[in-house]
Scaffold this motif. Structure first.
Motif, PDB file in Angstrom:
ATOM      1  N   HIS A  61      44.610  40.009 -42.556  1.00  0.00           N
ATOM      2  CA  HIS A  61      45.759  39.382 -41.906  1.00  0.00           C
ATOM      3  C   HIS A  61      46.946  40.315 -42.104  1.00  0.00           C
ATOM      4  O   HIS A  61      47.125  40.877 -43.186  1.00  0.00           O
ATOM      5  N   LEU A  63      50.340  41.394 -43.159  1.00  0.00           N
ATOM      6  CA  LEU A  63      51.163  40.813 -44.216  1.00  0.00           C
ATOM      7  C   LEU A  63      52.660  40.973 -43.993  1.00  0.00           C
ATOM      8  O   LEU A  63      53.454  40.398 -44.742  1.00  0.00           O
ATOM      9  N   THR A 213      43.201  37.325 -47.541  1.00  0.00           N
ATOM     10  CA  THR A 213      43.985  36.441 -48.420  1.00  0.00           C
ATOM     11  C   THR A 213      43.583  36.616 -49.873  1.00  0.00           C
ATOM     12  O   THR A 213      44.419  36.513 -50.778  1.00  0.00           O
ATOM     13  N   GLN A 281      53.791  34.798 -44.832  1.00  0.00           N
ATOM     14  CA  GLN A 281      52.792  35.449 -45.689  1.00  0.00           C
ATOM     15  C   GLN A 281      53.350  35.385 -47.118  1.00  0.00           C
ATOM     16  O   GLN A 281      54.424  35.921 -47.388  1.00  0.00           O
ATOM     17  N   THR A 296      48.755  32.604 -45.820  1.00  0.00           N
ATOM     18  CA  THR A 296      49.116  33.315 -44.600  1.00  0.00           C
ATOM     19  C   THR A 296      49.418  32.282 -43.526  1.00  0.00           C
ATOM     20  O   THR A 296      49.035  31.116 -43.636  1.00  0.00           O
TER      21      THR A 296
END
Length: 455
Positions: A61, A63, A213, A281, A296
């Protein structure tokens, strides 16, 4: 190797699952808050984890500014190795610029000032630094004289972190990720982390890090453990102490959890400290409770996320009325999390396109088994994704859902599932037109690059 934590249950770790459920309720119901994932650790054990589909455990993901905390860890490791001196000037690491940088305040910016966002500039200088030298942002930054003495003023200033990343590259002779791989990423079991690079080929440092994560949680746990991981010291204890305590005041920040002081690329908060990035985040560390919370999302109201944590999650830790029976209900809920797909009627025949319009060059549809597949032409390239009905259809870094609206238009939402972002597409079949808009505006990428960068 992938980051894993011993599995436990909330009640076994002294956390009331009902309070955690109320925290999830708040995340799912608060306006301008959209969760994508949660990992909750206590005493280094997994109390809870979950991903809102179409986001998934094995995906990275974007950040955004939480990237800064990973850059700071690289600096901390380099300090431990004797490669970086906190009291050395930034300029001393770029001697080729010495003759050009004549402003005395610029020459007095030290590494510790960069870490504390205290370069002396009154506003973020990233745009001006790039205008001065797009291929050497450090040079552009140092050519901008600070309005105040370095170390006296907090300003969230992206070139501070960019320069820190450049210093790590300069002293190590390689990339930021290459430096972190054997020293941080491999020991913590972080097997997938990539960084967006600029036109000069340099990692942004201040943003652009893509990681799962679990990597966020692992970084928080390392700091909670004062820099030690499985008996190995990775960060010096005095570094951790400095990084996670107030180095400078930031009282002018509007939100309460952004005005408690700033450390070394970490924010102090009303409870504990944290790293965070745009659109929600979070790496929240609560030393008193021995808790790490990694989140997130796509949240415009980031203060609301922390408010919910303080209201619901924090009181659940060491609650006096633990309900062990609630653990199973919470586990089932965490396993079935999902973001709602587009609501409406069945999609009609979309083969009459392509449709042209605003915010998108055009969009066309073809049959893909029992689904329609959308081909979005934008910015000189094409994005292709199957469109789920009543669900999210996922293909690589994209997911899409579509439905027929009551007014006869077709709605298609496209999620860039390695990032926070979502694009809304509305198609007027009668007019043969389409419009596209962002739910949240990407900060440094376009639709063709909103995905994990290649190594």
């Amino acid at each position: 190797m992938t980051t894993t934590f011993p599995r436990s249950t909330p009640s076994a770790l002294g956390i009331d699952a009902r309070g955690l459920a109320r925290f999830l309720d708040a995340l799912e119901s608060t306006p301008d808050v959209e969760p994508h994932s949660i990992v909750l650790l206590r005493h280094g054990q997994m109390a809870a984890q979950g991903w809102w589909q179409p986001y998934a455990e094995d995906r990275v993901h974007l950040l955004y500014s939480l990237s800064k905390s990973f850059t700071a860890a690289a600096v901390g490791i380099a300090v431990r190795e004797g490669l970086i001196d906190l009291d050395a000037t930034a300029l001393s690491y770029f001697p080729e610029l010495d003759a050009e940088i004549t402003d005395e305040r610029s020459r007095r910016i030290r590494v510790r000032h960069l870490l504390a966002m205290a370069s002396g500039h009154r506003e973020d200088t990233i745009d001006r630094a790039r205008e001065l030298d797009r291929m050497n942002v450090v040079r552009g930054f140092l050519l901008l004289p600070p309005e105040e003495e370095p170390g006296t003023l907090f300003t969230y200033n992206q070139p501070c972190t960019y320069t820190l990343a450049a210093i790590v590259r300069r002293v190590s002779g390689g990339s930021l990720v290459d430096y972190l791989r054997p020293r941080l990423l491999d020991p913590l079991g972080i097997d997938d982390l990539a960084w967006r690079r600029d036109e000069a080929g340099a990692e942004l440092g201040f943003s652009g890090c893509y990681a799962p994560t679990s990597a966020i949680a692992a970084l928080g746990q390392l700091y909670l453990q004062r820099g030690v991981w499985e008996g190995e010291r990775i960060l010096d204890e005095d570094w951790v102490a400095a990084a996670t305590s107030k180095q400078i005041d930031n009282l002018d920040e509007e939100n309460p959890d952004w005005s408690q002081g700033y450390g070394f690329q970490f924010w102090m908060a009303r409870h504990g400290f944290r790293g965070d990035g745009a659109y929600g985040q979070f790496c929240v560390v609560l030393p008193e409770q021995h808790v790490v919370l990694a989140l997130t999302g796509q949240s415009l109201d980031m203060q609301a996320v922390l408010d919910a944590a303080w209201q619901h999650l924090l009181p659940a830790v060491d609650a006096t009325d633990l309900d062990a029976a609630a653990d199973a209900d919470l586990e089932a809920r965490l396993a079935s999390l999902g973001l709602p797909p587009v609501q409406g009627g069945r999609l009609p025949d979309l083969g009459a396109g392509p449709f042209r319009g605003d915010g998108i060059d055009r969009i066309g549809f073809t049959r893909d088994g029992d689904r329609w597949r959308a081909a979005l032409e934008v910015d000189g390239g094409t994005l292709s994704v199957p469109v789920g009905e009543g669900e999210w259809a996922v293909d690589g870094p994209l997911a899409a859902s579509g439905a027929l609206a009551p007014d006869g238009t077709v709605l298609v939402d496209v999620r860039f599932v390695e990032t926070p972002h979502l694009a809304h597409v509305r198609i007027d079949l009668a007019a043969g037109t389409a419009t596209a808009s962002w739910a949240t505006e990407p900060l440094h990428d376009g639709p063709l690059t909103l995905r994990r960068p290649a190594d």
